[in-house]
Design a protein around this motif. Structure first.
Motif, PDB file in Angstrom:
ATOM      1  N   LYS A   1       7.708  17.857  44.825  1.00  0.00           N
ATOM      2  CA  LYS A   1       9.054  18.449  45.705  1.00  0.00           C
ATOM      3  C   LYS A   1       9.254  19.778  45.441  1.00  0.00           C
ATOM      4  O   LYS A   1       9.474  20.497  46.464  1.00  0.00           O
ATOM      5  N   VAL A   2       9.361  20.188  44.135  1.00  0.00           N
ATOM      6  CA  VAL A   2       9.777  21.535  43.814  1.00  0.00           C
ATOM      7  C   VAL A   2       8.638  22.314  44.281  1.00  0.00           C
ATOM      8  O   VAL A   2       9.104  23.709  44.870  1.00  0.00           O
ATOM      9  N   ARG A   3       7.151  21.871  44.164  1.00  0.00           N
ATOM     10  CA  ARG A   3       6.332  22.881  44.674  1.00  0.00           C
ATOM     11  C   ARG A   3       5.944  22.624  46.198  1.00  0.00           C
ATOM     12  O   ARG A   3       5.175  23.547  46.701  1.00  0.00           O
ATOM     13  N   GLY A   4       6.968  21.936  47.019  1.00  0.00           N
ATOM     14  CA  GLY A   4       6.939  21.933  48.470  1.00  0.00           C
ATOM     15  C   GLY A   4       5.743  21.284  49.101  1.00  0.00           C
ATOM     16  O   GLY A   4       5.322  21.349  49.992  1.00  0.00           O
ATOM     17  N   HIS A   5       5.220  20.360  47.995  1.00  0.00           N
ATOM     18  CA  HIS A   5       4.032  19.487  48.585  1.00  0.00           C
ATOM     19  C   HIS A   5       4.510  17.834  48.929  1.00  0.00           C
ATOM     20  O   HIS A   5       3.687  17.260  49.268  1.00  0.00           O
ATOM     21  N   VAL A   6       5.807  17.886  48.947  1.00  0.00           N
ATOM     22  CA  VAL A   6       6.456  16.478  49.127  1.00  0.00           C
ATOM     23  C   VAL A   6       7.638  16.453  50.119  1.00  0.00           C
ATOM     24  O   VAL A   6       8.456  17.171  49.899  1.00  0.00           O
ATOM     25  N   THR A   7       7.201  16.091  51.207  1.00  0.00           N
ATOM     26  CA  THR A   7       8.279  16.151  52.231  1.00  0.00           C
ATOM     27  C   THR A   7       9.512  14.941  52.143  1.00  0.00           C
ATOM     28  O   THR A   7       9.241  14.104  51.253  1.00  0.00           O
TER      29      THR A   7
ATOM     30  N   ALA B   1      12.655  25.631  34.603  1.00  0.00           N
ATOM     31  CA  ALA B   1      11.458  25.483  33.957  1.00  0.00           C
ATOM     32  C   ALA B   1      10.507  25.041  35.115  1.00  0.00           C
ATOM     33  O   ALA B   1       9.254  25.613  35.195  1.00  0.00           O
ATOM     34  N   PHE B   2      10.922  24.128  35.814  1.00  0.00           N
ATOM     35  CA  PHE B   2       9.712  23.566  36.980  1.00  0.00           C
ATOM     36  C   PHE B   2       9.247  24.765  37.887  1.00  0.00           C
ATOM     37  O   PHE B   2       8.116  24.770  38.520  1.00  0.00           O
ATOM     38  N   SER B   3      10.364  25.616  38.170  1.00  0.00           N
ATOM     39  CA  SER B   3       9.851  26.791  38.901  1.00  0.00           C
ATOM     40  C   SER B   3       8.782  27.881  38.257  1.00  0.00           C
ATOM     41  O   SER B   3       8.325  28.586  39.027  1.00  0.00           O
TER      42      SER B   3
END
Length: 605
Positions: free
Chosen positions: A417-423, A284-286
């Motif tokens: 994190k899922v969207r690539g904005h949290v390292t 769902a989050f993706s």
């Protein structure tokens, strides 16, 4: 609000009914009552005081019976007087209790008057009682089923009839109702908590269900009379008495429980994994491209705070809607939008209705943030995150609010994190900050003596402004709400930059302006807003982070917060606002835990 407890047994059931009402007192009510069937006749006791007074009546009159129903009422139709208290009788043959609101009660009342029925209350509930009585032909469940088919609105009901000695019939639409299964006894309640100590085997009724409880069985049918099978669940409801301990009120106790409840709500994992929200969450989050948050009251303010986190951390567009407004306006559905419903109880009528409305529009991704695992909201959404606030008795929410904030922060970081904005390093840092929150909150709670001193001044005020900027504007809204709820002082909150666009007209030497002053990017702007109030003679009460360089001065009162806490600062700053409202209410002598006109769980629209 309103609570229902019903039972059939081989023993005197009145103590169970009274104890069930005691467990539901925290929801808020202004009258209560109990009715039993004994010797082929209905007997009743009602009170416009507390359940303890009803219990005294019952003991004095030796009210006993093996089948009965009981109720706590929060007034909607008709004042909180004895004639309007439930149970409501029809022709001394039928007794009924009701949660909810019947929207078409007026035409039904006129129709029933035409049939000779006399109305002695101002309630919409009496219409249901007379309607069932008018349709009764020897089969009570059929009469109830036919009657509810004519009702428009929300209801949960329980019914007794003199011709059915060991039978209670219930029905629900829009208001919760749960069946409890025992050995040669069965129970009905609007909240599983009411049945704690009697049974842990529960059946949660769904919309449109009608049920018949006897000593030996429970039968559930749909509105057409077709049999239905519902899952039986083992639920260990918290049944112990809630003790005040060293605290004066439950609200104060719950404020001081926040370090523990927040610690309990923080995930015990080493990462922000999507599965924290359910097995289907990674997929769902993706797929989602935005969020819609629906909530009411304090939960709405938690959603407003979360909007800042979600857009800052996860870079995902987020809108926040008052649930009761969202469902009545034209909106643009988006199948890729995640709908987040927030409610402490999971039974808030407006929020449930908004969630169902969103689903009807085609929103397939839904998530609930809730404190009750068995609630209708959790059962209705695909995904969920349970807070661990525990049982909250005070009507003015405190620990439920801060645990919601923790849950929503976890959601924001997880989506980031899922969207690539949290390292990976940011993820570890966020987790460290979360886990330090309980210790940081203990430092904030140590400010209570200073806040008590302020409360003595606030108790003499007629109105107050609450000011905040950015992340802390929703916290100002929550602080104003708390003061209104329990002290009855008029309070309004504004984004501080809006002062010069109108609210400054309210500022005088008698006006108190509570200001949240974290050391963030908007601090210098906020200091200018503070000067705008001082220049008009307003009295400022500022909760300032240690390094803001805001100091006590004439007309400027400062309580120093222990530390700045970045994005999680709202969770720290709301606690002194809770304490200020609480101690101001104490100084004014109000009923802190049960403020006038309010209910804990709002299960009517």
């Amino acid at each position: 609000m309103c609570g229902i407890v019903g039972a059939v047994a081989q023993r005197n059931i009145v103590p169970v009914l009274i104890e069930g009402l005691r467990r539901l007192e925290y929801r808020g009510y202004d009258s209560c009552g109990v009715a039993v069937l004994a010797g082929g006749e209905l007997h009743r006791a009602r009170s416009v005081s507390r359940v303890a007074e009803l219990d005294a009546q019952v003991r004095e009159t030796h009210l006993e019976g093996v089948s009965g129903i009981s109720h706590t009422r929060w007034a909607t139709h008709g004042a909180p007087v004895t004639d309007n208290a439930h149970p409501i009788f029809s022709c001394n043959e039928l007794a009924l209790v009701h949660n909810g609101i019947i929207e078409n009660y007026e035409p039904l009342r006129e129709m029933l008057r035409g049939k000779g029925y006399e109305f002695v209350s101002q309630t919409d509930t009496e219409v249901i009682a007379h309607l069932i009585h008018s349709l009764y032909r020897g089969d009570l469940i059929t009469a109830v089923r036919n009657a509810v088919g004519e009702l428009h609105g929300a209801y949960a009901i329980a019914v007794l009839h003199t011709a059915h000695r060991n039978t209670v019939v219930g029905a629900r639409q829009g208001s919760p109702l749960v069946v409890g299964l025992g050995e040669h006894e069965n129970f009905l309640a609007s909240d599983a908590l009411a049945l704690a100590g009697s049974t842990e085997r529960l059946v949660f009724l769904e919309e449109g269900d009608v049920c018949e409880l006897t000593l030996a069985s429970v039968r559930i049918v749909d509105r057409h009379g077709a049999p239905i099978e519902r899952e039986t669940r083992e639920v260990a409801a918290y049944g112990g008495a809630v003790e005040l301990g060293p605290y004066r009120h439950f609200m104060q106790k719950e404020i001081f429980e926040q370090p523990r409840t927040i610690g309990d709500t923080i995930p015990a994992t080493d990462s922000f994994d999507a599965t924290l929200f359910g097995e289907a969450a990674p997929t769902a989050f993706s797929e989602i491209d935005s969020l819609l948050i629906v909530a009411c009251g304090t939960s709405y303010y938690s959603g407003l705070t979360a909007k800042y986190w979600l857009e800052s951390i996860a870079k995902i567009p987020t809108q926040v809607e008052i649930a009761s407004e969202y469902r009545y306006r034209d909106s643009v559905p988006n199948a890729n939008q995640l709908v987040v419903a927030i409610s402490q109880s999971g039974e808030t009528a407006d929020t449930l209705a908004a969630l169902k409305h969103a689903q009807a529009l085609g929103h397939k991704h839904t998530l609930s943030v809730c404190n009750v695992s068995t609630s209708a909201m959790v059962r209705l959404t695909v995904l969920s995150f349970l807070t661990h606030a525990g049982r909250e008795i005070g009507v003015a929410s405190t620990k439920a609010f801060t645990t919601q904030l923790v849950a929503l922060f976890v959601l924001a970081v997880t989506l980031g994190k899922v969207r690539g904005h949290v390292t990976a390093s940011q993820e570890a840092d966020y987790l460290r900050q979360l886990r330090h929150l309980p210790a940081a909150l203990n430092s904030v709670l140590a400010l209570e003596p200073q806040i008590i001193a302020w409360s003595e001044e606030f108790a003499r005020k007629d109105s107050a402004l609450f000011l905040g900027r950015g992340l802390h504007y929703p916290i100002a809204l929550e602080g104003a709400l708390k003061l209104k709820e329990i002290s009855y002082i008029h309070a309004e909150a504004y984004a501080a930059g809006e002062l010069k666009h109108g609210p400054l007209a309210l500022v005088t030497q008698t006006m108190a302006a509570v200001t949240i002053a974290p050391n963030d990017a908007l601090l210098e702007k906020l200091k200018s807003n503070i000067q705008e109030v001082r220049a008009r003679g307003g009295q400022l009460y500022v909760f300032a982070d240690a390094d803001t360089k805001i100091v006590n001065d004439e007309g400027l009162h400062v309580i120093r917060m222990p530390e700045h806490y970045g994005l999680l600062s709202p969770i720290l700053h709301v606690v002194p606002l809770q304490l200020l409202a609480y101690h101001t209410a104490c100084a004014r002598g109000t009923d802190v835990d049960k403020p006038r006109n309010l209910a804990k769980s709002v299960t009517v629209e």
